[in-house]
Design a protein around this motif. Structure first.
Motif, PDB file in Angstrom:
ATOM      1  N   SER B  33      36.462   8.583 -15.081  1.00 23.57           N
ATOM      2  CA  SER B  33      37.122   7.292 -14.900  1.00 23.57           C
ATOM      3  C   SER B  33      37.251   6.558 -16.225  1.00 23.57           C
ATOM      4  O   SER B  33      36.628   6.914 -17.234  1.00 23.57           O
ATOM      5  N   SER B  37      38.127  -0.076 -16.672  1.00 23.63           N
ATOM      6  CA  SER B  37      38.545  -0.508 -15.340  1.00 23.63           C
ATOM      7  C   SER B  37      37.834   0.226 -14.214  1.00 23.63           C
ATOM      8  O   SER B  37      37.888  -0.199 -13.062  1.00 23.63           O
ATOM      9  N   GLU B  39      38.890   2.897 -13.170  1.00 22.43           N
ATOM     10  CA  GLU B  39      39.974   3.632 -12.511  1.00 22.43           C
ATOM     11  C   GLU B  39      39.811   5.118 -12.771  1.00 22.43           C
ATOM     12  O   GLU B  39      39.550   5.533 -13.910  1.00 22.43           O
ATOM     13  N   SER B  40      39.928   5.923 -11.734  1.00 20.72           N
ATOM     14  CA  SER B  40      39.788   7.363 -11.930  1.00 20.72           C
ATOM     15  C   SER B  40      40.938   7.886 -12.787  1.00 20.72           C
ATOM     16  O   SER B  40      42.034   7.329 -12.789  1.00 20.72           O
ATOM     17  N   ASN B 208      48.689   5.520  -9.904  1.00 17.62           N
ATOM     18  CA  ASN B 208      47.729   6.111 -10.826  1.00 17.62           C
ATOM     19  C   ASN B 208      48.171   7.504 -11.235  1.00 17.62           C
ATOM     20  O   ASN B 208      48.055   7.886 -12.389  1.00 17.62           O
ATOM     21  N   LYS B 234      46.411   3.300  -7.754  1.00 12.56           N
ATOM     22  CA  LYS B 234      45.190   2.915  -8.461  1.00 12.56           C
ATOM     23  C   LYS B 234      44.200   2.317  -7.464  1.00 12.56           C
ATOM     24  O   LYS B 234      44.583   1.804  -6.417  1.00 12.56           O
ATOM     25  N   ASP B 235      42.930   2.360  -7.864  1.00 14.77           N
ATOM     26  CA  ASP B 235      41.888   1.758  -7.029  1.00 14.77           C
ATOM     27  C   ASP B 235      41.687   0.284  -7.355  1.00 14.77           C
ATOM     28  O   ASP B 235      41.188  -0.478  -6.542  1.00 14.77           O
ATOM     29  N   ASN B 237      40.438  -2.478 -10.750  1.00 17.07           N
ATOM     30  CA  ASN B 237      39.389  -2.535 -11.767  1.00 17.07           C
ATOM     31  C   ASN B 237      38.023  -2.747 -11.113  1.00 17.07           C
ATOM     32  O   ASN B 237      37.806  -3.727 -10.408  1.00 17.07           O
ATOM     33  N   LYS B 238      37.114  -1.817 -11.371  1.00 15.57           N
ATOM     34  CA  LYS B 238      35.788  -1.896 -10.746  1.00 15.57           C
ATOM     35  C   LYS B 238      34.830  -2.752 -11.554  1.00 15.57           C
ATOM     36  O   LYS B 238      33.709  -3.035 -11.116  1.00 15.57           O
ATOM     37  N   GLU B 257      43.710  -7.445  -9.775  1.00 13.02           N
ATOM     38  CA  GLU B 257      42.719  -6.431  -9.422  1.00 13.02           C
ATOM     39  C   GLU B 257      41.338  -6.930  -9.784  1.00 13.02           C
ATOM     40  O   GLU B 257      41.193  -7.862 -10.584  1.00 13.02           O
TER      41      GLU B 257
END
Lengths: 326, 743
Positions: B33, B37, B39-40, B208, B234-235, B237-238, B257
């Motif tokens: 990832s 972010s 994101e994978s 993504n 996209k998932d 931003n984690k 996000e």
């Protein structure tokens, strides 16, 4: 970097070489074809048929063609029941769009008036041996359905029981025929200088666009009913005397309903000839319907059925006109 | 149904009870990832340095490297384009799956003159013939034109044809546009276009990764004959909240996000702001108004070794065209998609499980008002449930099983020119089981053999169909691989449109009617991949595709009782080559396609309009450093077919049908057409250029792009107006600009 610039140079060269305008072969090889057009008239004993040949012009604008494409000398026969009718060619005068008179060729016979539901066949043998053939089934009779609002036909008056629109339905045993209803107000002008019987057509609706009323008429449909809005009737009534200060010189007779019944071939031809596509879709190759074996064109039939209604005297008088029946 | 379920359970039991006794070996699983972010990163690379073995990450950012000798320490190199390569040390446990979460840091634009390009790892036995993987990074580098568009980027791929600049509809290897499947997180998007097909309705900001199969797609994909575009969003931003705003000449859009406990969310929205620029496309103004919005919410259970991730997502798009004039018709169409997924990567076992539920609805309507048009209305509702299992053996072999259930309801109401009403409703359920085995145990040989079995079909004749698929790769020497595929494909959903309609607003979907069998395609493809240098790849593929029961609109339909469709046949074959040179400075791709397409309808053999004999696409991207990227794309295709004029005739105008004598005089000149599509338009070519500058203002990241479409103003012909003889051209010289601001 050298590679990059080399590639860019190559690309530019490709662009320069291929940017030149090219000739486009829009037109293929011309092929001689023939068209036959005829509408068998169930309301009259005179039947007309036209036979034309196709043509080519310089460029792609066919309107520059001045040549008369009518083909005379063809052996044209119609079969109705057990009898063969031979059509002869003649010249008739027509008024062109620019107002000038012109003579055009036509094949005709005035020997038969086909009845409801009968088949008529045609064959045209051209002098060069080409043969054009087709047939049509004259539409079957329809029955007007008059009990929609629960009143007897003789008592039917307009506006009468109708609130927003008048609708007339009909029924038929055939599902291979199509209909176009027309509604006409029949009236007399009885001025000293003009004593004539006329009609004013009532469209299905009027729509207002930029201060003008635009009529919307019913097209050919498979549906078993026609209608007009009472608002459209009001506007049509006003149009009878539009610009005329003396309203009493108009005598309103009746509302006549004419339903033109056409066979399936003429209906299909009619629909394929109209531009019914939406404003934005673009279809390149429009279908060109024909039922002529060996050529183009249409051989169809039509017959008109009529019925009439009266307009309420008070309604007529409200416009300043005189009712014919009171 | 019980019978099938019990069989499936029995099969699963056998599969997962098999223990490959790979002594003292273990499996490494990683999730790669973006460190900023979370994101994978799909299609990245992982390489075990000492063993020289590696794997690519999948669309979800996972990679799996089985059969690694246990209890030894190895070096793992993980790389991705535009990110710093990461080096990690790891040890795998015997007979276990060792999971690693790997975060890569983006190379800082302001710190380096040229962005680092990640090291490429070659998956020597990947069975990926016909597959093109496109990441968002790839998309951003291409000339954007008026609006960045996934579909338009596909047009640069060999084997993909278009019929002009106006539409982003695409035609793959001789297939019609309705033979392309577009998936949004695995859910079918039935009308993925805005503004009559001018743009894709899926906002690229949300995407993504994209996998595009031009053919030879394997058993997990179905319902279409020609291609699959699988878009994964996209998932979000984690790590931190963020957002961006983008403005172009056509739209304005926003993205928000941010993290949630054990997960993240992302929401995007886009709306047309001005359709003035569309005049250039359509040669007239069109009162379009459209928007799209999408969201994704995901939550991962905090297990140390397993991944258990729940995802909810949605995609909404709406277009309308409302004309002030009562004499002009109005249109509207919409897509509504909602989905829920559960993804599990088991802790102790190389087992992946995915279960999903989705709802996809498409509505389209034409309101004629007082125009000549006739009312039309189409609605399609698709409920789908699916289960996918994947198990990776120590030998690297992999087995995939899936069960799909889709319930479809279509409604079509339309009137023909004669006023005849069609009120056709279709309902059907497609129950599909698929199984495939990927043999990857040999370093130089890979095989993907699978089968789809349609237990029940949408259409009357669609049930019982078997669709076998095989794809293989054999690498003779490290630099040369031979690839091939074969498969049978079935399609039961068709659109009631004609590919000769170069612009069409109403494209209704219907289930294949019972009077024709579902369309079936048999595809063969074979190719060579040459990896001559680490930066240079040369690919060549040949393909042959035959389509039986090609559902084609019945052009001879004049009466309501006539069938809407007739069954035709299709045949296409061709050669595709692609050369890609990818260095830190430039990325140059040249694609060439030689192809033939034939359709046979009603006994007539003809080339469809998207048949172009030669196509060349050259794309060049130069990374100038300091955030400057210059790119250019040159498109060339040999003239497309069109129907020639072979003369004129005076056509009877049946306006006055009450007067049969009008056959003597009521005529207008009319064009006679030659044999269908026998002529060829002039060659098409166009050069687009794009300059992008990335720069930062304090905590705000900015990206400015300026594009020119058709740099040398080539007058590419779109069509001839037969009524006026006018040559209508496609896009002229058209500059545009986009600005994007990210927080």
């Amino acid at each position: 970097m050298k590679i990059t610039f080399g590639l860019l140079a190559l690309l530019t060269l490709m662009v320069v070489f291929s940017s030149c305008e090219e000739d486009i072969l829009i037109k293929g090889e011309f092929r001689q074809k023939y068209t036959l057009n005829g509408i068998v008239n169930g309301d009259d004993s005179t039947q007309f048929v036209s036979i034309l040949q196709n043509y080519d012009v310089e460029g792609i604008d066919p309107s520059i063609n001045e040549e008369n494409m009518f083909i005379s000398g063809a052996y044209v026969r119609m079969w109705y029941k057990d009898t063969v009718y031979i059509l002869t060619d003649t010249l008739i005068s027509i008024t062109k769009q620019n107002g000038q008179l012109d003579e055009v060729g036509i094949y005709y016979t005035n020997d038969f008036k086909p009845a409801f539901g009968e088949r008529v066949e045609i064959e045209a043998l051209l002098e060069n041996g080409r043969r054009l053939k087709s047939y049509t089934d004259v539409p079957k009779k329809i029955d007007f359905v008059l009990d929609e609002v629960g009143v007897d036909e003789s008592a039917r008056e307009i506006p009468g029981p109708y609130e927003n629109k008048f609708e007339l339905a009909w029924s038929s045993v055939s599902n291979k025929q199509f209909y176009r209803p027309r509604f006409k107000i029949i009236y007399d002008r009885y001025f000293a200088y003009d004593d004539t019987r006329r009609y004013e057509e009532v469209p299905s609706e009027y729509i207002e666009s930029e201060g003008e009323y635009i009529p919307v008429y019913s097209g050919i449909t498979q549906g078993g009913a026609g209608y007009f809005s009472l608002e459209a009737l009001d506007i049509a009534m006003q149009k009878i005397s539009e610009g005329m200060p003396v309203k009493s010189g108009f005598r309103i007779m009746l509302l006549q309903v004419e339903v033109t019944i056409v066979d399936q071939f003429l209906a299909a031809y009619y629909s394929s000839s109209g531009n019914l596509q939406d404003e934005y879709s673009i279809s390149l190759d429009k279908s060109d319907y024909t039922n002529i074996e060996g050529g183009f064109g249409i051989f169809g039939s039509k017959i008109i059925q009529k019925t009439s209604f009266t307009l309420e005297p008070d309604y007529i008088k409200s416009f300043g006109y005189n009712p014919f029946y009171e | 149904m019980k019978y099938y379920c019990s069989k499936l359970l029995f099969l699963l039991l056998i599969i997962f009870s098999v223990q490959i006794m790979g002594q003292q070996r273990g499996t490494l699983r990683g999730l790669v990832s973006d460190s900023t972010s979370g994101e994978s990163l799909p299609y990245g690379n992982a390489l075990v340095k000492e063993l020289g073995i590696g794997a690519s990450t999948d669309a979800n950012g996972f990679f799996l490297i089985p059969s690694i000798p246990a209890n030894n320490t190895y070096t793992l190199l993980v790389s991705y384009v535009g990110f710093r390569t990461k080096t990690l040390r790891f040890v795998v446990q015997p007979n276990k799956v060792t999971h690693m979460d790997i975060e890569l840091s983006p190379s800082g634009v302001e710190l380096e003159t040229v962005e680092k390009i990640g090291t490429r790892v070659m998956e020597e036995n990947a069975t990926d013939i016909g597959l093109q993987r496109i990441s968002m990074k790839d998309l951003e580098r291409q000339p954007q034109g008026v609006e960045l568009d996934v579909f338009r980027s596909l047009q640069a791929q060999p084997g993909v044809q278009t019929t002009g600049d106006v539409s982003s509809r695409y035609y793959v290897r001789g297939g019609a546009s309705n033979q392309n499947l577009v998936l949004f997180n695995g859910v079918t998007v039935y009308n993925p276009f805005h503004a009559m097909g001018l743009f894709s309705a899926v906002d690229p900001e949300m995407i993504n990764s994209a996998e595009f199969y031009k053919g030879g797609f394997t058993a997990e994909y179905g319902t279409r004959l020609s291609s699959v575009l699988d878009l994964v969003t996209k998932d979000g931003n984690k790590n931190q909240f963020g957002g961006s705003a983008t403005a172009s000449l056509l739209t304005g859009k926003m993205l928000i996000e941010g993290p949630i406990p054990n997960g993240s969310f992302i929401v995007t929205g886009r709306k047309s702001t001005s359709t003035e620029v569309l005049k250039k496309f359509l040669n007239k103004s069109a009162p379009f108004n459209f928007y799209d919005a999408s969201f994704k919410l995901n939550y991962t259970l905090p297990y140390p070794d397993a991944v258990s991730k729940f995802t909810a997502f949605g995609f909404l798009s709406y277009d309308e065209m409302v004309d002030d004039s009562p004499l002009k018709e109005d249109f509207n169409w919409s897509n509504n998609i909602f989905g829920f997924n559960w993804f599990l990567a088991a802790a102790e076992s190389p087992l992946f499980l995915e279960i999903g539920f989705s709802y996809s609805n498409f509505k389209g309507e034409l309101l004629p008002k007082l125009s000549n048009s006739r009312p039309k209305r189409n609605e399609l509702t698709d409920f789908t449930m699916k289960m996918d299992f994947a198990y990776v053996y120590d030998s690297k072999d992999e087995i995939n099983l899936g069960l799909y259930f889709s319930d479809l309801d279509t409604k079509l109401f339309q009137q023909n020119e004669l006023g005849g009403i069609y009120d056709v409703s279709g309902k059907g359920s497609n129950i599909v089981a698929f199984a495939k085995y990927k043999m990857l145990r040999f370093d130089n040989f890979g095989l993907d053999a699978g089968i789809r079995y349609n237990m029940a079909g949408y259409s009357k004749n669609g049930g019982g169909a078997i669709e076998p698929r095989v794809s293989m790769t054999y690498r003779f020497i490290p630099q040369v691989a031979f690839k091939a595929s074969w498969g049978i494909y079935q399609q039961e959903l068709i659109t009631l449109t004609d590919d000769d309609d170069i612009i069409t607003l109403f494209e209704p979907w219907v289930i294949t009617p019972g009077y024709i069998d579902p369309s079936k395609a048999t595809q063969y493809s074979a190719g060579l991949e040459l990896n001559l240098l680490s930066e240079l790849t040369v690919q060549g593929e040949v393909y042959y595709k035959v389509i039986d029961n090609l559902a084609t609109i019945n052009k001879k339909k004049v009466f309501p009782t006539d069938n809407d469709f007739v069954a035709g046949d299709g045949e296409s074959y061709g050669l595709e080559t692609m050369v890609n040179l990818n260095t830190e400075l430039i990325n140059l791709t040249t694609a060439y396609t030689l192809s033939w397409v034939y359709n046979t309808v009603d006994g007539w053999l003809f080339h469809p309009r998207y048949d172009s004999r030669h196509s060349v696409n050259v794309s060049l991207e130069i990374n100038m450093g300091a955030g400057w990227i210059i790119s250019g794309m040159w498109y060339y295709s040999k003239g497309r077919p069109f129907t020639q004029t072979i003369g004129f005739y005076d056509k009877f105008s049946p306006i006055d049908i009450d007067n049969p004598g009008s056959v003597a005089s009521a005529y207008f000149p009319y064009t006679m057409l030659g044999d269908r599509n026998l002529g060829r338009l002039p060659d098409y070519h166009r050069l687009d250029v794009n300059v992008t500058k990335k720069f930062d203002f304090d905590f705000i990241r900015c990206q400015f792009s300026a594009s020119i479409i058709n740099v040398y103003d080539r007058a590419n012909i779109f069509y001839f107006d037969r009524d006026t003889g006018e040559q209508v051209n496609t896009l002229p010289f058209l500059p545009s600009a986009t600005i994007k601001i990210e927080l």
